[in-house]
Write a protein that holds these residues in place. Structure first.
Motif, PDB file in Angstrom:
ATOM      1  N   GLU A   2       0.817  -1.209   0.000  1.00 18.63           N
ATOM      2  CA  GLU A   2       0.000   0.000   0.000  1.00 18.63           C
ATOM      3  C   GLU A   2       0.849   1.257   0.000  1.00 18.63           C
ATOM      4  N   ILE A   3       1.998   1.194   0.680  1.00 18.71           N
ATOM      5  CA  ILE A   3       2.863   2.369   0.757  1.00 18.71           C
ATOM      6  C   ILE A   3       3.423   2.734  -0.616  1.00 18.71           C
ATOM      7  N   LEU A   4       3.602   1.731  -1.492  1.00 22.02           N
ATOM      8  CA  LEU A   4       4.117   1.996  -2.837  1.00 22.02           C
ATOM      9  C   LEU A   4       3.115   2.785  -3.667  1.00 22.02           C
ATOM     10  N   THR A   5       1.829   2.531  -3.462  1.00 23.44           N
ATOM     11  CA  THR A   5       0.800   3.235  -4.230  1.00 23.44           C
ATOM     12  C   THR A   5       0.687   4.705  -3.836  1.00 23.44           C
ATOM     13  N   GLN A   6       1.242   5.071  -2.679  1.00 22.16           N
ATOM     14  CA  GLN A   6       1.175   6.445  -2.205  1.00 22.16           C
ATOM     15  C   GLN A   6       2.387   7.270  -2.620  1.00 22.16           C
ATOM     16  N   LEU A   7       3.343   6.649  -3.308  1.00 20.69           N
ATOM     17  CA  LEU A   7       4.547   7.355  -3.730  1.00 20.69           C
ATOM     18  C   LEU A   7       4.250   8.329  -4.862  1.00 20.69           C
ATOM     19  N   THR A   8       4.955   9.453  -4.890  1.00 22.36           N
ATOM     20  CA  THR A   8       4.846  10.397  -6.002  1.00 22.36           C
ATOM     21  C   THR A   8       5.656   9.871  -7.188  1.00 22.36           C
ATOM     22  N   PHE A   9       5.468  10.471  -8.357  1.00 21.46           N
ATOM     23  CA  PHE A   9       6.185  10.015  -9.548  1.00 21.46           C
ATOM     24  C   PHE A   9       7.694  10.137  -9.367  1.00 21.46           C
ATOM     25  N   LEU A  10       8.131  11.195  -8.662  1.00 19.13           N
ATOM     26  CA  LEU A  10       9.562  11.395  -8.448  1.00 19.13           C
ATOM     27  C   LEU A  10      10.119  10.334  -7.502  1.00 19.13           C
ATOM     28  N   GLU A  11       9.367  10.015  -6.468  1.00 18.40           N
ATOM     29  CA  GLU A  11       9.806   8.983  -5.518  1.00 18.40           C
ATOM     30  C   GLU A  11       9.878   7.615  -6.194  1.00 18.40           C
ATOM     31  N   ARG A  12       8.904   7.325  -7.068  1.00 15.37           N
ATOM     32  CA  ARG A  12       8.948   6.059  -7.802  1.00 15.37           C
ATOM     33  C   ARG A  12      10.182   5.997  -8.693  1.00 15.37           C
ATOM     34  N   GLY A  13      10.479   7.098  -9.353  1.00 18.32           N
ATOM     35  CA  GLY A  13      11.646   7.148 -10.227  1.00 18.32           C
ATOM     36  C   GLY A  13      12.953   6.970  -9.468  1.00 18.32           C
ATOM     37  N   ILE A  14      13.045   7.592  -8.286  1.00 19.71           N
ATOM     38  CA  ILE A  14      14.270   7.487  -7.485  1.00 19.71           C
ATOM     39  C   ILE A  14      14.466   6.065  -6.974  1.00 19.71           C
ATOM     40  N   ILE A  15      13.378   5.440  -6.481  1.00 17.22           N
ATOM     41  CA  ILE A  15      13.479   4.056  -5.994  1.00 17.22           C
ATOM     42  C   ILE A  15      13.901   3.120  -7.127  1.00 17.22           C
ATOM     43  N   ALA A  16      13.279   3.288  -8.290  1.00 16.42           N
ATOM     44  CA  ALA A  16      13.642   2.466  -9.446  1.00 16.42           C
ATOM     45  C   ALA A  16      15.105   2.689  -9.825  1.00 16.42           C
ATOM     46  N   PHE A 142       7.504  -4.252 -11.573  1.00 19.88           N
ATOM     47  CA  PHE A 142       8.314  -5.010 -12.538  1.00 19.88           C
ATOM     48  C   PHE A 142       9.800  -4.874 -12.224  1.00 19.88           C
ATOM     49  N   ILE A 143      10.252  -3.648 -12.004  1.00 17.20           N
ATOM     50  CA  ILE A 143      11.669  -3.398 -11.714  1.00 17.20           C
ATOM     51  C   ILE A 143      12.082  -4.070 -10.409  1.00 17.20           C
ATOM     52  N   GLY A 144      11.214  -3.961  -9.382  1.00 11.74           N
ATOM     53  CA  GLY A 144      11.518  -4.595  -8.104  1.00 11.74           C
ATOM     54  C   GLY A 144      11.565  -6.110  -8.208  1.00 11.74           C
ATOM     55  N   GLY A 145      10.606  -6.691  -8.943  1.00 15.08           N
ATOM     56  CA  GLY A 145      10.556  -8.142  -9.093  1.00 15.08           C
ATOM     57  C   GLY A 145      11.758  -8.689  -9.846  1.00 15.08           C
ATOM     58  N   THR A 146      12.090  -8.068 -10.986  1.00 20.97           N
ATOM     59  CA  THR A 146      13.238  -8.526 -11.762  1.00 20.97           C
ATOM     60  C   THR A 146      14.545  -8.297 -11.007  1.00 20.97           C
ATOM     61  N   GLY A 147      14.591  -7.202 -10.238  1.00 24.11           N
ATOM     62  CA  GLY A 147      15.789  -6.916  -9.444  1.00 24.11           C
ATOM     63  C   GLY A 147      16.027  -7.961  -8.369  1.00 24.11           C
ATOM     64  N   ILE A 148      14.952  -8.367  -7.693  1.00 22.35           N
ATOM     65  CA  ILE A 148      15.063  -9.393  -6.645  1.00 22.35           C
ATOM     66  C   ILE A 148      15.531 -10.719  -7.246  1.00 22.35           C
ATOM     67  N   VAL A 149      14.969 -11.069  -8.406  1.00 20.45           N
ATOM     68  CA  VAL A 149      15.366 -12.313  -9.069  1.00 20.45           C
ATOM     69  C   VAL A 149      16.848 -12.261  -9.457  1.00 20.45           C
ATOM     70  N   ALA A 150      17.287 -11.125 -10.015  1.00 20.85           N
ATOM     71  CA  ALA A 150      18.682 -10.983 -10.446  1.00 20.85           C
ATOM     72  C   ALA A 150      19.646 -11.087  -9.261  1.00 20.85           C
ATOM     73  N   ILE A 151      19.334 -10.386  -8.165  1.00 19.35           N
ATOM     74  CA  ILE A 151      20.204 -10.434  -6.986  1.00 19.35           C
ATOM     75  C   ILE A 151      20.227 -11.839  -6.398  1.00 19.35           C
ATOM     76  N   GLY A 152      19.070 -12.494  -6.371  1.00 17.35           N
ATOM     77  CA  GLY A 152      18.995 -13.854  -5.852  1.00 17.35           C
ATOM     78  C   GLY A 152      19.850 -14.820  -6.650  1.00 17.35           C
ATOM     79  N   ILE A 189      21.630 -10.974 -17.695  1.00 16.07           N
ATOM     80  CA  ILE A 189      21.817  -9.801 -18.553  1.00 16.07           C
ATOM     81  C   ILE A 189      20.471  -9.290 -19.056  1.00 16.07           C
ATOM     82  N   ALA A 190      19.613 -10.216 -19.475  1.00 15.01           N
ATOM     83  CA  ALA A 190      18.287  -9.832 -19.977  1.00 15.01           C
ATOM     84  C   ALA A 190      17.469  -9.152 -18.892  1.00 15.01           C
ATOM     85  N   LEU A 191      17.544  -9.653 -17.664  1.00  7.87           N
ATOM     86  CA  LEU A 191      16.802  -9.064 -16.550  1.00  7.87           C
ATOM     87  C   LEU A 191      17.267  -7.632 -16.288  1.00  7.87           C
ATOM     88  N   VAL A 192      18.576  -7.429 -16.267  1.00  5.99           N
ATOM     89  CA  VAL A 192      19.114  -6.098 -15.975  1.00  5.99           C
ATOM     90  C   VAL A 192      18.735  -5.097 -17.060  1.00  5.99           C
TER      91      VAL A 192
END
Length: 286
Positions: A2-16, A142-152, A189-192
């Motif tokens: 729920e906290i992710l849905t409350q982020l502003t566009f700039l905050e989403r961009g910075i986290i990504a 999408f970015i968070g999911g692929t990032g977790i898979v790549a790090i794992g 490589i494809a994930l990144v």
């Protein structure tokens, strides 16, 4: 969530951007050791083909209207990475041919599909050069999911990836399956690339993979140092680029790359100054 849905566009961009700045140099370090950094250029263009195919699907087929083009981009990137690996086996003594073949095919197909699309110039510009203001909550998932898979995957197979990167022949004699590890590495490589294109842009994603690592090797004394310093330089480039692009109202990806280039130039300059001071000190003692 729920906290992710409350982020502003700039905050989403910075986290990504922070996620991308952390993971891209990790892959870049392995690519550097394997002398394969150019592979990102070929895959980024075939990923653009996947993006254009996804956009066309959402425009022409109602059932695909809610599909995020990033997912089709990931599928094409995965397919392209596996095809490159296959072409390297076919052209065993001319492995470098695999990348320009994929790159050329990606550019040609992308140009063809874009000509059929009804999307605006701005939308394609954002895909090509990145834009933090267009990062949606779906993109962040999408970015968070692929990032977790790549790090794992890197964490689970770190020693094996390190082994085949430095000495593939020794790794093979040790019982490591080179073919399976190359397949896994192609997936990484494809994930990144697929996770980076929304912020950095498809045409510039290769720079974020290579520039931080190029700066890191100026000071690193081991592969682990390359990883750590690469992440530091990568995060500095991403955060500096995002903040600068927001205030200057310019393309995010372009600004991230410019900051990365400036950091690389600074690293080379500092390294030379340190070497000059060390030489002067030795001359003084002698």
């Amino acid at each position: 969530m729920e906290i992710l849905t409350q982020l502003t566009f700039l905050e989403r961009g910075i986290i990504a951007g922070i996620l991308i700045g952390f993971i891209s140099p990790l892959i870049g370090a392995f690519l550097l050791v394997r002398r394969m950094t150019i592979i990102t250029e070929g895959l980024s263009h075939i990923t653009l083909t996947g993006i254009t195919a996804g956009v066309l699907m959402t425009q022409s087929v109602a059932i695909f209207g809610a599909v995020n083009p990033l997912y089709t981009g990931l599928l094409f990137s995965l397919g392209g990475s596996l095809l490159i690996e296959r072409l390297r086996q076919i052209y065993k003594y001319f492995e470098e041919l695999a990348i320009p073949i994929i790159l050329s095919a990606g550019i040609g197909l992308s140009a063809l599909l874009i000509s059929f699309s009804n999307s605006s110039y701005t939308e394609w510009y954002n895909y090509l050069f990145g834009s933090i203001v267009t990062v949606t909550i779906s993109d962040l998932y999408f970015i968070g999911g692929t990032g977790i898979v790549a790090i794992g995957l890197i964490g689970l197979f770190y020693k094996e990836l390190l082994s085949i990167s430095f000495d593939a022949e020794f790794a093979a004699t040790s019982g490591i399956s080179i073919k399976k590890l190359n397949f896994l590495f192609s997936i990484l490589i494809a994930l990144v690339i697929s996770m980076s294109m929304k912020v950095v842009g498809i045409l510039l994603v290769g720079a974020l993979v290579t520039l931080p690592v190029a700066a890191a090797i100026q000071f690193a004394k081991s592969f682990r140092h390359v990883l750590i310093l690469g992440i530091i330089f990568g995060e500095a480039a991403v955060i500096g680029g995002i903040v600068s692009s927001y205030h200057l109202d310019v393309a995010t990806g372009g600004m991230i790359v410019v900051v990365g280039v400036l950091l690389l130039i600074g690293a080379i300059f500092v390294k030379r100054m340190l070497r000059f001071s060390s030489d002067r000190a030795k001359e003084g003692h002698s």
